[in-house]
Design an enzyme around this catalytic site. Structure first.
Site, short mmCIF file in Angstrom:
data_model
loop_
_atom_site.label_atom_id
_atom_site.label_comp_id
_atom_site.label_asym_id
_atom_site.label_seq_id
_atom_site.Cartn_x
_atom_site.Cartn_y
_atom_site.Cartn_z
N GLY A 86 10.38 28.51 20.04
CA GLY A 86 10.02 29.70 20.82
C GLY A 86 10.99 30.84 20.59
O GLY A 86 10.59 31.97 20.29
N GLY B 297 1.99 29.17 -0.19
CA GLY B 297 1.55 30.32 0.60
C GLY B 297 0.75 29.88 1.82
O GLY B 297 1.15 28.96 2.53
N ASP C 151 17.08 26.49 2.82
CA ASP C 151 16.82 25.76 4.06
C ASP C 151 15.49 26.25 4.63
O ASP C 151 15.33 27.44 4.89
CB ASP C 151 17.97 26.04 5.05
CG ASP C 151 17.76 25.37 6.41
OD1 ASP C 151 16.83 24.56 6.55
OD2 ASP C 151 18.55 25.68 7.33
N ALA D 280 12.87 26.98 10.41
CA ALA D 280 12.39 28.23 11.05
C ALA D 280 11.52 29.09 10.14
O ALA D 280 11.17 30.21 10.53
CB ALA D 280 13.54 29.06 11.62
N ALA D 281 11.15 28.58 8.97
CA ALA D 281 10.25 29.38 8.10
C ALA D 281 8.90 29.56 8.80
O ALA D 281 8.34 30.66 8.82
CB ALA D 281 10.07 28.70 6.76
N GLY D 282 8.40 28.47 9.39
CA GLY D 282 7.11 28.56 10.10
C GLY D 282 7.21 29.49 11.30
O GLY D 282 6.28 30.25 11.60
N ASP D 283 8.35 29.46 11.97
CA ASP D 283 8.54 30.33 13.15
C ASP D 283 8.61 31.80 12.72
O ASP D 283 8.04 32.68 13.38
CB ASP D 283 9.84 29.96 13.88
CG ASP D 283 9.83 28.51 14.33
OD1 ASP D 283 8.74 27.99 14.64
OD2 ASP D 283 10.91 27.88 14.35
O1 RIB Z 1 11.26 25.26 13.80
C1 RIB Z 1 12.65 25.06 13.72
C2 RIB Z 1 13.19 24.74 15.07
O2 RIB Z 1 12.67 23.49 15.49
C3 RIB Z 1 14.69 24.57 15.12
O3 RIB Z 1 15.35 25.78 15.36
C4 RIB Z 1 14.89 23.52 16.21
O4 RIB Z 1 15.57 23.98 17.32
C5 RIB Z 1 13.48 23.02 16.56
O5 RIB Z 1 13.00 23.62 17.70
#
Ligand code: RIB
Length: 309
Positions: A42, A228, A249, A252-255
């Site tokens: 989040g 992609g 690394d 968090a790429a998806g985030d």
């Molecule tokens: O999507 C990556 C995240 O998943 C990390 O930052 C970790 O905290 C988990 O929530």
């Protein structure tokens, strides 16, 4: 037109160790560098939305401990509206343990802590945020009942609901939630869990997208890492490739993708263009280690888009 993105979800402190390979069951390995950094799906999505140019508010729960106080301070310093991020007594802030291997792949263990206490009452208290929301963005590290309340509130005020179905739960997602979701962004594994179709190529991606659409979600984007993203327009598959980069690394790429997608949609970009922008942001994030540490700023994306045009 409303421009605000409201993110409902988790906030964790990530403990990251670089390793040569991810440990097997029962294996102890000696790793390399250790970093702590801010994370949580989040919070990562909220940070991405803000850094990439949208007014962003976050609704979350943290423990009233050093990690929680630090996270709240850093979220606020990012310029995110944190008036509905609360510190909770008697429970720890969420923590994630993340080994990252030399190919940039990770595995993640989350101890939810205060994230698990985010409740419908928190959503009701944050109602003023929804009045001016263009998009509600959510993931699955907080209770699903809370997400249903948030989606209902968003719909009431006419906001679009975007769901990143990660981490995918043991039980299928409730129809009650999916019916309120406008855009869903599973990766290939989550798409397979949702649809029952193993996503291996373009044909299976379209089959999975159609199966998910039959569950009530109009727009499905399957993120596929270096390949992609896939979506469907008028029943036809659209593949949106991404840049080739040196992966450090993937955390968090998806985030980053989800935050960026919402920013572009808020700006009124066409759906495919919004995915292109999100691909670009995600591809930059994988070139750096960590979650928040890796999330790019708007000016970085604009400068790479200019270089490539
Ligand atoms: O999507 C990556 C995240 O998943 C990390 O930052 C970790 O905290 C988990 O929530």
């Amino acid at each position: 037109m409303n421009k605000r993105i409201v993110v409902v979800g988790s906030c964790n402190t990530d403990m990251v160790i670089r390793v040569d390979h991810l440990p097997l069951p029962g294996e102890t390995i000696i790793g390399h560098d250790f970093i702590t950094n801010q994370g949580g799906k989040g919070a990562n999505q909220a940070v991405a939305a803000k850094r990439l140019g949208s007014e962003t508010a976050f609704i979350a729960r943290l423990g009233n401990d050093d990690f929680g106080k630090n996270s709240l301070r850093l979220l606020t310093e990012e310029g995110i509206d944190t008036q509905f991020v609360s510190l909770t007594e008697g429970i720890s802030t969420g923590v994630a343990l993340i080994p990252v291997d030399d190919k940039g792949e990770n595995s993640i263990i989350v101890s939810s802590g205060a994230n698990a206490l985010l409740s419908t009452d928190d959503i009701v208290a944050a109602e003023p945020l929804f009045r001016e929301a263009a998009i509600l963005l959510m993931q699955l590290e907080t209770p699903i009942a809370t997400l249903i309340s948030a989606a209902r509130m968003a719909k009431h005020y006419g906001a679009k609901v975007v769901l990143n179905p990660a981490p995918y739960p043991k039980e299928p997602l409730p129809a009650e939630l999916l019916e309120m979701v406008d855009v869903i962004t599973p990766n290939e594994t989550e798409a397979a869990r949702m649809s029952g179709v193993k996503v291996t190529d373009e044909g299976s991606a379209l089959e999975a997208i159609r199966a998910i659409q039959r569950q009530g979600v109009a727009d499905v984007i399957i993120t596929a890492g270096a390949a992609g993203a896939y979506t469907a327009t008028d029943g036809q598959l659209v593949c949106i490739p991404t840049n080739k980069v040196d992966v450090v690394d993937t955390t968090a790429a998806g985030d980053t993708f989800c935050g960026a997608l919402c920013v572009a949609l808020c700006k009124g970009e066409d759906f495919t263009e919004a995915i292109r922008f999100a691909n670009k942001a995600a591809s930059l994030s994988v070139t750096r280690i960590g979650a928040w540490r890796s999330i790019p700023y708007e000016k970085e994306i604009l400068s790479t888009l200019n270089h490539n045009s």
